[in-house]
Design a protein around this motif. Structure first.
Motif, PDB file in Angstrom:
ATOM      1  N   VAL A  94       0.839  -1.200   0.000  1.00  0.00           N
ATOM      2  CA  VAL A  94       0.000   0.000   0.000  1.00  0.00           C
ATOM      3  C   VAL A  94       0.871   1.247   0.000  1.00  0.00           C
ATOM      4  N   ARG A  95       1.895   1.237   0.851  1.00  0.00           N
ATOM      5  CA  ARG A  95       2.798   2.395   0.907  1.00  0.00           C
ATOM      6  C   ARG A  95       3.416   2.659  -0.472  1.00  0.00           C
ATOM      7  N   ALA A  96       3.834   1.568  -1.126  1.00  0.00           N
ATOM      8  CA  ALA A  96       4.451   1.736  -2.448  1.00  0.00           C
ATOM      9  C   ALA A  96       3.428   2.228  -3.471  1.00  0.00           C
ATOM     10  N   SER A  97       2.234   1.646  -3.440  1.00  0.00           N
ATOM     11  CA  SER A  97       1.204   2.026  -4.410  1.00  0.00           C
ATOM     12  C   SER A  97       0.757   3.466  -4.219  1.00  0.00           C
ATOM     13  N   LEU A  98       0.602   3.885  -2.959  1.00  0.00           N
ATOM     14  CA  LEU A  98       0.209   5.261  -2.697  1.00  0.00           C
ATOM     15  C   LEU A  98       1.287   6.240  -3.149  1.00  0.00           C
ATOM     16  N   ALA A  99       2.557   5.837  -2.957  1.00  0.00           N
ATOM     17  CA  ALA A  99       3.659   6.694  -3.394  1.00  0.00           C
ATOM     18  C   ALA A  99       3.666   6.838  -4.915  1.00  0.00           C
ATOM     19  N   GLN A 100       3.205   5.781  -5.610  1.00  0.00           N
ATOM     20  CA  GLN A 100       3.203   5.812  -7.072  1.00  0.00           C
ATOM     21  C   GLN A 100       1.940   6.462  -7.648  1.00  0.00           C
ATOM     22  N   SER A 101       0.903   6.623  -6.821  1.00  0.00           N
ATOM     23  CA  SER A 101      -0.346   7.219  -7.306  1.00  0.00           C
ATOM     24  C   SER A 101      -0.120   8.699  -7.623  1.00  0.00           C
ATOM     25  N   ARG A 102      -0.705   9.150  -8.733  1.00  0.00           N
ATOM     26  CA  ARG A 102      -0.490  10.539  -9.167  1.00  0.00           C
ATOM     27  C   ARG A 102      -1.769  11.373  -9.137  1.00  0.00           C
ATOM     28  N   THR A 103      -2.921  10.712  -8.962  1.00  0.00           N
ATOM     29  CA  THR A 103      -4.181  11.459  -8.913  1.00  0.00           C
ATOM     30  C   THR A 103      -5.015  10.959  -7.733  1.00  0.00           C
ATOM     31  N   GLU A 104      -6.029  11.741  -7.418  1.00  0.00           N
ATOM     32  CA  GLU A 104      -6.900  11.380  -6.297  1.00  0.00           C
ATOM     33  C   GLU A 104      -7.653  10.086  -6.586  1.00  0.00           C
ATOM     34  N   ARG A 105      -8.068   9.892  -7.833  1.00  0.00           N
ATOM     35  CA  ARG A 105      -8.779   8.656  -8.193  1.00  0.00           C
ATOM     36  C   ARG A 105      -7.884   7.434  -8.012  1.00  0.00           C
ATOM     37  N   GLU A 106      -6.622   7.557  -8.363  1.00  0.00           N
ATOM     38  CA  GLU A 106      -5.706   6.432  -8.179  1.00  0.00           C
ATOM     39  C   GLU A 106      -5.510   6.122  -6.695  1.00  0.00           C
ATOM     40  N   ARG A 107      -5.403   7.177  -5.887  1.00  0.00           N
ATOM     41  CA  ARG A 107      -5.226   6.950  -4.446  1.00  0.00           C
ATOM     42  C   ARG A 107      -6.464   6.286  -3.847  1.00  0.00           C
ATOM     43  N   ARG A 108      -7.652   6.762  -4.243  1.00  0.00           N
ATOM     44  CA  ARG A 108      -8.884   6.165  -3.710  1.00  0.00           C
ATOM     45  C   ARG A 108      -9.011   4.706  -4.156  1.00  0.00           C
ATOM     46  N   ALA A 109      -8.679   4.437  -5.424  1.00  0.00           N
ATOM     47  CA  ALA A 109      -8.770   3.064  -5.937  1.00  0.00           C
ATOM     48  C   ALA A 109      -7.811   2.138  -5.190  1.00  0.00           C
ATOM     49  N   THR A 110      -6.609   2.649  -4.902  1.00  0.00           N
ATOM     50  CA  THR A 110      -5.622   1.848  -4.165  1.00  0.00           C
ATOM     51  C   THR A 110      -6.112   1.539  -2.759  1.00  0.00           C
TER      52      THR A 110
END
Length: 541
Positions: A257-273
């Motif tokens: 999760v930490r890695a995926s959140l760090a790689q997320s670039r938009t709010e939608r990506e963060r919410r999906a993660t």
């Protein structure tokens, strides 16, 4: 003789572990002690006082007293003898109390006592007649009629023969066979009656309820030798490693999760993660809570244990289906969402690290063997039509390794992931020859739940040959556990088939290796991703 000695040593070792866990405040461990010795103590008490209710009361008092004074037991391996000693004291006190309270006839009460005696005689006669008929009615009429006539008509063979119009030889033969059948019927009646009076799960629950308000006994260091103390430490380490290993896939996902959140670039990506990870945790939490609930309900209601065992396996297969569905959804939806976000918010992907073909989104070693990189790890969120990581050692959302693979879906001889396939596999779902994880499926399986030829699971184990579990243990040949189903259960022969001795000697190493294999790559990957992104931001500034 050797087998008997081995059985005694095995049981004493188990008693030691249960005593130490109980002293540490583990009431479930004490519940296992009650389940192990309740039949013995109730039987000894019944043999002494001749009353089922009072015998169970005495046995329950014995266990409650044992809970209070468990820290005074100097040698935990001698638990059975210690419990029997407390029981004999309770029996002796009960007898003294009965003697003191026994009514002593006096002249003025003589008539009243005599009247009560006559009433008691009537009750006794009624009970005797009921018992007599219960035995006689089990005999065929051919034998019952001659027996009744013989013993009620002056024991005359001639008279019985005349009444039944049989030859005297026929009467003698039927009487002989009838006596044997009656003796067998009486023995069966006694056996069945005693078997029905055997204490079960309600007795155990009554004891646990009685001790629920009593503080746990405190261990006194002087009571235990260095060897016993070492065993206690092993229990603590074993408990910690069991939790870490069984749920290492879930623990590893935290770092993902930490890695995926760090790689997320938009709010939608963060919410999906966050949503997909929350679903992973929710499924795991429901699974664990449901399995624990089924265990305690099954222990409290022995009549329906087979149904609860079936329910436990349905939950296991439900967990497998849910995690496969979640992984499939994640592998398909993440690349699609990234493609959509690139079109909607292109300004969020201007950095070098976020370019589709950027070398910084992966790590590929310079060394290769037969044209295949020694190490290939994907560091960015997956893109549409992006190939999986492939190398001798591979890591990523999809990773295929010739030796080792780590990721969401990991396929390799040695693989670690949310779903892992190979020879030696570890993860939330592990499918392999030697499989380990939250649910392990293979020839030999270790985990919270295991489905294997030889299955070892803390919550449930479904094995073909054998199963060991701290809860439901189901197998064709042998099962060890609180709720076992197999041809052989909770016995020394069963322990030999399960290979309990080898398990007890090596399980800490297995659990430790599982934890390291799952958690270490997840931590490394998370740190590597965060480090590269931090470098990217520093360079941009």
């Amino acid at each position: 003789m050797g087998l008997l000695k081995k059985r005694v040593n095995y049981k004493e070792s188990a008693d030691t572990n249960l005593v130490l866990a109980s002293i540490g405040g583990d009431r479930d461990a004490f519940g296992e002690i009650v389940g192990r010795y309740q039949s013995l103590l109730c039987s000894l008490a019944y043999s002494a006082v001749g009353d089922l209710k009072h015998s169970e009361d005495i046995a329950q008092e014995t266990f409650v007293e044992a809970w209070r004074k468990l820290d005074t037991l100097s040698d935990p391996a001698k638990l059975k003898a210690w419990l029997c000693g407390i029981l004999r004291f309770k029996i002796s006190r009960y007898r003294r109390k009965e003697t003191r309270h026994a009514p002593q006839p006096t002249d003025e009460l003589h008539e009243q006592v005599a009247e009560h005696s006559r009433v008691d005689d009537v009750v006794i006669q009624e009970q005797e007649q009921a018992l007599l008929w219960q035995a006689l009615q089990q005999l065929p009429e051919t034998y019952r009629e001659p027996l009744v006539l013989f013993y009620r008509e002056q024991q005359s063979v001639e008279h019985v023969a005349a009444e039944l119009e049989l030859s005297e030889d026929a009467v003698k033969q039927r009487l002989s066979r009838g006596r044997k059948a009656l003796q067998k019927a009486m023995i069966t009646f006694v056996q069945d009656t005693l078997a029905k009076s055997k204490p079960g799960a309600p007795f155990t629950m009554a004891v646990l309820l009685a001790i629920s308000t009593i503080s746990a006994p405190k261990a006194k260091a002087a009571l235990f030798s260095a060897g016993v103390a070492h065993t206690g430490n092993a229990i603590k380490w074993g408990s910690l490693l069991t939790v870490m290993a069984s749920f290492s896939g879930v623990i590893g996902s935290f770092f993902s999760v930490r890695a995926s959140l760090a790689q997320s670039r938009t709010e939608r990506e963060r919410r999906a993660t966050l949503k997909i990870v929350a679903l992973y945790f929710l499924v795991a939490a429901v699974f664990v809570a449901g399995m624990f609930l089924l265990k305690y309900v099954a222990l409290a209601s022995t009549a329906y244990q087979s149904l609860y065992a079936l329910g436990s396996q349905l939950m296991v297969f439900g967990f497998i289906a849910a995690y496969l569905a979640l992984l499939t959804h994640m592998l398909i939806s993440q690349p699609r969402l990234r493609a959509q976000e690139r079109q909607r918010q292109p300004e969020a992907f201007l950095a070098e690290y976020d370019q589709v073909n950027s070398k910084r989104r992966e790590y590929k070693s310079r060394l290769s063997l037969f044209g295949i990189p020694i190490i290939h790890v994907k560091l960015g969120l997956p893109e549409l039509h992006e190939k999986p990581a492939f190398g001798w050692i591979a890591g990523g959302d999809r990773a295929y390794g010739l030796v080792f693979a780590w990721g969401g879906l990991a396929v390799a001889p040695i693989s670690v992931g949310i779903v892992s396939l190979g020879v030696i596999t570890v993860g939330a779902l592990g499918f392999g020859v030697l499989a380990a994880g939250t649910v392990a499926v293979g020839v030999i399986g270790f985990g919270a739940s295991a489905i294997a030829y030889k299955a070892y699971g803390s919550l449930s184990a479904l094995g073909w040959e054998s199963a060991w579990s701290g809860s439901f243990a189901i197998a064709k040949d042998a099962a060890i556990g609180p709720i076992p189903f197999a041809t052989l259960t909770n016995s020394e022969p069963a322990a030999d088939i399960v290979q309990l001795t080898a398990l007890s000697q090596n399980h800490l190493w297995v659990l430790g290796a599982m934890s390291i294999l799952v958690i270490t790559p997840a931590v490394w990957h998370s740190n590597m991703v965060r480090k590269r992104i931090a470098e990217q931001h520093n360079n941009a500034e």
